[in-house]
Enzyme design. Structure first.
Site, PDB file in Angstrom:
ATOM      1  N   LEU A  98       0.779  -1.010   0.253  1.00 42.47           N
ATOM      2  CA  LEU A  98       0.158   0.203  -0.149  1.00 42.47           C
ATOM      3  C   LEU A  98       1.380   1.137  -0.038  1.00 42.47           C
ATOM      4  O   LEU A  98       0.728   2.287   1.179  1.00 42.47           O
ATOM      5  CB  LEU A  98      -1.169   0.195   0.963  1.00 42.47           C
ATOM      6  CG  LEU A  98      -2.281   0.135   0.343  1.00 42.47           C
ATOM      7  CD1 LEU A  98      -3.010   0.600  -0.227  1.00 42.47           C
ATOM      8  CD2 LEU A  98      -2.853   0.709   1.952  1.00 42.47           C
ATOM      9  N   HIS A  99       1.883   1.743  -1.322  1.00 40.05           N
ATOM     10  CA  HIS A  99       2.852   3.008  -1.095  1.00 40.05           C
ATOM     11  C   HIS A  99       2.280   3.899  -0.392  1.00 40.05           C
ATOM     12  O   HIS A  99       2.778   4.230   0.156  1.00 40.05           O
ATOM     13  CB  HIS A  99       2.511   2.395  -2.594  1.00 40.05           C
ATOM     14  CG  HIS A  99       3.252   1.492  -3.654  1.00 40.05           C
ATOM     15  ND1 HIS A  99       4.422   0.716  -3.360  1.00 40.05           N
ATOM     16  CD2 HIS A  99       2.483   0.594  -4.743  1.00 40.05           C
ATOM     17  CE1 HIS A  99       3.937  -0.506  -4.282  1.00 40.05           C
ATOM     18  NE2 HIS A  99       2.805  -0.306  -4.965  1.00 40.05           N
ATOM     19  N   ASP A 100       1.171   4.659  -1.866  1.00 39.61           N
ATOM     20  CA  ASP A 100       0.899   5.593  -1.420  1.00 39.61           C
ATOM     21  C   ASP A 100       0.333   6.819   0.208  1.00 39.61           C
ATOM     22  O   ASP A 100       0.863   7.827   0.637  1.00 39.61           O
ATOM     23  CB  ASP A 100      -0.211   6.591  -1.830  1.00 39.61           C
ATOM     24  CG  ASP A 100       0.742   5.687  -3.476  1.00 39.61           C
ATOM     25  OD1 ASP A 100       1.590   6.750  -3.952  1.00 39.61           O
ATOM     26  OD2 ASP A 100      -0.371   6.247  -4.692  1.00 39.61           O
TER      27      ASP A 100
END
Ligand code: BDR
Ligand code: CA
Length: 349
Positions: free
Chosen positions: A272-274
């Site tokens: 879940l990068h952002d």
């Protein structure tokens, strides 16, 4: 509350960045701008409006920005995010309003950030860097005015963390390379979309000391596992049945998990990068990022962006005292608790 502006390309993980930016009690979300990326600009803009509507923050202004990089073909990621950029759920509402303005994101971004006292506002970028590079080129005064810049982008590799990105890559002349990117063996998507824009940011001495870069080396430690997905679906207080909002985010995560498994063979759940780039702002409140991100070595890095050839979009890091901060690890529980907390607030909105 800390004023922030979010520049994004929703995007499954961008949707969580919006949730965190809109609902954390310590943040004041000044506005959201959109950029081409995971999908074309018209779709990322409509997705931003839909997510804000879903979470009950329809009053937040959305400003569309660039629909392409300056000097390259536009990249999108339908294999990861679907054709719409946010495939996987029927529970996402249709936006019933239009963006506030068309094609003026950089002026609105500048005005909002400059409207706050010097050294208070943060800019968070979770898409390609085209909009923000344009803004700093046209309005250079914003760089010294900002408190911080947080970017999700890039990949360092070379043992920076022990994240595994896939089998070795053999290039056209038979040389072997450790795979570090998600868009090419060398490059991460946001940087690869517009390496020239990225280079202009990482070579701006007014920006680098206040920039935090969230790279794949970190984000691949933050996977939305089945356990995390269930926690977010049912909430920590086990509401039955799950709310529509929780089901929507759950379905988005399930789609994201499926594409990450199909494209990268990742079985543990999608990174879940952002929202990690938003979490940087929250961590900064305590005077340092150490409460959430580890910086025991006090490292700072110069980032050289490769702009041409097979390795275009690669981010090479070398030590530099006035360089950017790149966290190597994060307190996972604290991070997921923050997301859950914002989900609970949005549920009751
Ligand atoms: C980045 O690329 C996009 O697909 C995601 O939304 C994230 O911002 C990860 O490489
Ligand atoms: Ca994104």
């Amino acid at each position: 509350r800390i004023p922030i502006w979010l520049d994004c390309d929703p995007g499954h993980d961008d949707a969580f960045a919006i949730l965190l930016a809109a609902y954390h009690e310590s943040l004041e979300l000044l506005g959201v701008s959109t950029v081409y990326g995971n999908a074309p600009l018209s779709k990322t803009t409509s997705n931003a409006l839909s997510v804000l509507k879903a979470v009950g923050k329809e009053s937040t202004f959305v400003y569309p920005g660039s629909w392409r990089p300056f000097s390259r073909h536009t990249k999108h990621a339908p294999d990861i995010h679907g054709e719409s950029g946010l495939d996987g759920t029927d529970l996402l509402p249709q936006p019933d309003r239009k963006p506030l303005r068309y094609c003026n994101a950089i002026k609105d971004m500048r005005d909002a950030l400059m409207s706050r006292p010097p050294h208070t506002a943060w800019l968070v970028a979770t898409g390609s860097l085209t909009n923000i590079a344009l803004m700093f080129a046209v309005f250079p005064e914003v760089a010294s005015h900002l408190k911080g810049l947080s970017i999700m982008g890039g990949a360092i590799g070379d043992g920076f963390t022990d994240v595994y990105m896939g089998p070795e890559y053999t290039d056209s002349v038979g040389r072997k390379h450790t795979r570090i990117g998600n868009t090419s063996p060398f490059a991460e998507f946001n940087i690869c979309c517009d390496p020239d824009a990225a280079r202009s940011i990482f070579t701006n001495p007014d920006l680098t000391p206040k920039t935090t870069l969230i790279t794949l080396d970190l984000t691949h430690q933050v996977c939305a596992t089945a356990e995390v997905r269930d926690m977010l679906l049912f909430s920590t207080v086990k509401q039955e049945p799950p709310t529509k909002l929780r089901r929507m985010f759950y379905e988005l995560l399930m789609f994201f998990a499926k594409t990450y498994e199909a494209v990268f063979g990742l079985k543990d759940g999608p990174p879940l990068h952002d929202p990690l780039a938003v979490a940087v702002v929250l961590a900064s409140m305590h005077g340092s990022l150490h409460s959430l991100f580890d910086d025991a070595k006090h490292e700072r890095w110069n980032i050289d962006v490769v702009t041409e050839g097979e390795q275009a979009g690669r981010t090479r890091a070398s030590p530099a005292s006035e360089g950017v901060f790149i966290p190597r690890s994060v307190e996972l529980k604290k991070f997921w608790d923050m997301i859950e907390d914002c989900m609970a607030k949005a549920d009751h909105a």
